[in-house]
Design an enzyme around this catalytic site. Structure first.
Site, short mmCIF file in Angstrom:
data_model
loop_
_atom_site.label_atom_id
_atom_site.label_comp_id
_atom_site.label_asym_id
_atom_site.label_seq_id
_atom_site.Cartn_x
_atom_site.Cartn_y
_atom_site.Cartn_z
N HIS A 1 4.46 -8.81 1.44
CA HIS A 1 4.84 -7.77 0.38
C HIS A 1 6.10 -7.91 -0.39
CE1 HIS A 1 2.02 -5.04 2.58
NE2 HIS A 1 2.43 -5.56 3.74
O1 RIB Z 1 4.29 -1.47 3.78
C1 RIB Z 1 5.15 -2.64 3.48
C2 RIB Z 1 6.47 -2.66 3.28
O2 RIB Z 1 7.04 -1.83 4.72
C3 RIB Z 1 7.30 -3.92 3.31
O3 RIB Z 1 8.31 -3.44 2.61
C4 RIB Z 1 7.72 -3.93 4.70
O4 RIB Z 1 8.79 -4.76 5.07
C5 RIB Z 1 7.86 -2.60 5.38
O5 RIB Z 1 9.37 -2.08 4.96
#
Ligand code: RIB
Ligand code: CA
Length: 309
Positions: A240
Site C-alpha cells: 500500500h
Molecule cells: O489499509 C492499508 C493502510 O492501513 C496502510 O497504510 C497500512 O500501513 C495501514 O496503515
C-alpha cells in the site's frame, strides 16, 4: 527536489515507503517524519520511525503525533502487522529520541513559515495529525503543494469493513477535514494498491541485496504477506504505502481520474471514501484518484532505491 513531510503509522508497508524516500535525496528533502497511532499504538509507531531513520543512515527528525483519533476510540491492526508493527525485521534499538515538538505543532509551525504551495505531505496512516493541524491553523493549507495519501477504496470496497479502508476508518473525522480543506490531493486507494502485490518473486530480489536494509524489507514483507494472502488468496500482500513515494518519484507509473471524494463519518459505512468515479453527483472533484499502476515498474523502482542503503 521537493520538500516533503511524511506522516506515518509504521507498519511494514510504511517502512518500505520511508526507506525508499530516505534513499532518494535527489527527489526529496524530507523535513520530518510524523508518527501517528494507527497500525499499532503511538509509542510503537514512534519507535519504529526512529529505527527506520537509523536503518537508512539518516538524521531526519521524528516528531511523535496523536495517540488516538479525533473522535473515535483507537482501532489498531496488530493482526496484520504484529505486536510491534515491524515484525519480520530485527532492527536495533534506536539511539535517538523523538523531537520534543509534537507532530501537530511541527506541522503548524513548519507550514506556517513555508512559502505558498512549497511542502508536500505524504500520508501513510490515519490522517489525525494533519486533520488536527488544519483545525488548529487552517491557513497552513496554503503552504501545502499537495497531499499524496494512501487510503480509501471504491470498487475494491474496504479492508476493515465491507465499506472502509483502515487509514480512513480509524479517523474518518480527520479525513473529512483533509478532504474538505481545498488542498490538492492525490489518493492511492485499495483500487490501485491491490494491483501491487508483494509476491515472493518480487520480495526475493530484496533478500538478494545482501544488505541490512534489503534483509529488513524482505523479512517485513514476508511477515506482512501472510495475512492478506490468506484473506484474498493472492500470491502476495498489496504494498500500500510505497505507492505514494513511488508516485512522487515517477508519476507515470500511475493513472487515475479526478473525482469528488466524500468521507462517510457515521453509520455502518463509517470510514467509507464515497468516490464519485462516474461523476453522478455534480460535485467538484477534490482528489486525483489512482486506480492503475505499472506494478513491475513500481517494484523495480523500489528495489533500486532500497539497494542504495
Ligand atoms: O489499509 C492499508 C493502510 O492501513 C496502510 O497504510 C497500512 O500501513 C495501514 O496503515
Ligand atoms: Ca500505514
Amino acid at each position: 527536489m521537493r520538500k516533503v513531510i511524511i506522516d506515518t503509522d509504521p507498519g511494514q508497508d510504511d517502512a518500505v515507503a520511508i526507506l525508499a524516500a530516505l534513499a532518494s535525496p535527489e527527489d526529496f528533502d524530507v523535513l520530518g517524519i510524523c508518527s501517528v497511532a494507527g497500525n499499532v499504538p503511538l509509542h510503537h509507531t514512534t519507535r519504529n520511525s526512529l529505527q527506520l531513520v537509523e536503518l537508512a543512515g539518516s538524521r531526519v527528525p521524528v516528531y511523535a503525533g496523536c495517540s488516538r483519533p479525533m473522535v473515535k476510540e483507537l482501532v489498531t491492526a496488530e493482526y496484520v502487522h504484529g505486536p510491534t508493527g515491524l515484525d519480520g525485521a530485527d532492527l536495533p534499538d534506536p539511539h535517538r529520541e523523538p523531537e520534543a515538538t509534537h507532530a501537530v505543532d511541527f506541522l503548524v509551525e513548519t507550514l506556517g513559515a513555508a512559502e505558498p504551495r512549497s511542502v508536500t505531505l505524504c500520508t501513510l496512516g490515519p490522517l489525525t495529525n494533519v486533520g488536527m493541524a488544519l483545525v488548529r491553523a487552517p491557513e497552513i493549507a496554503d503552504s501545502v503543494e499537495s497531499i499524496v495519501a494512501m487510503g480509501g477504496g471504491f470498487f475494491e470496497g474496504g479492508n476493515v469493513t465491507p465499506a472502509a479502508e483502515f487509514n480512513i476508518y480509524v479517523d474518518p473525522h480527520a479525513a473529512h477535514v483533509v478532504f474538505t480543506s481545498g488542498i490538492p490531493i492525490t489518493l492511492m486507494p485499495l483500487d490501485v494498491t491491490h494491483k501491487a502485490l508483494a509476491s515472493e518473486r518480487r520480495v526475493a530480489p530484496f533478500r538478494e541485496l545482501g544488505t541490512a536494509a534489503g534483509d529488513s524489507v524482505a523479512g517485513m514483507l514476508t511477515f506482512f504477506d501472510r495475512h492478506d494472502m490468506e484473506k484474498y488468496g493472492a500470491d502476495g500482500a498489496p504494498l500500500h504505502d510505497p505507492t505514494t513515494v513511488a508516485y512522487l518519484i515517477d508519476p507515470d507509473l500511475f493513472a487515475g481520474r479526478r473525482c469528488h471524494v466524500e468521507i462517510v463519518r457515521d453509520g455502518p459505512a463509517e470510514g467509507m471514501t464515497m468516490i464519485d468515479w462516474w461523476m453522478v453527483t455534480g460535485n467538484e472533484p477534490n482528489a486525483m484518484v489512482m486506480n492503475v499502476v505499472d506494478s513491475d515498474g513500481f517494484f523495480t523502482l523500489l528495489l533500486e532505491r532500497i539497494s542504495r542503503l
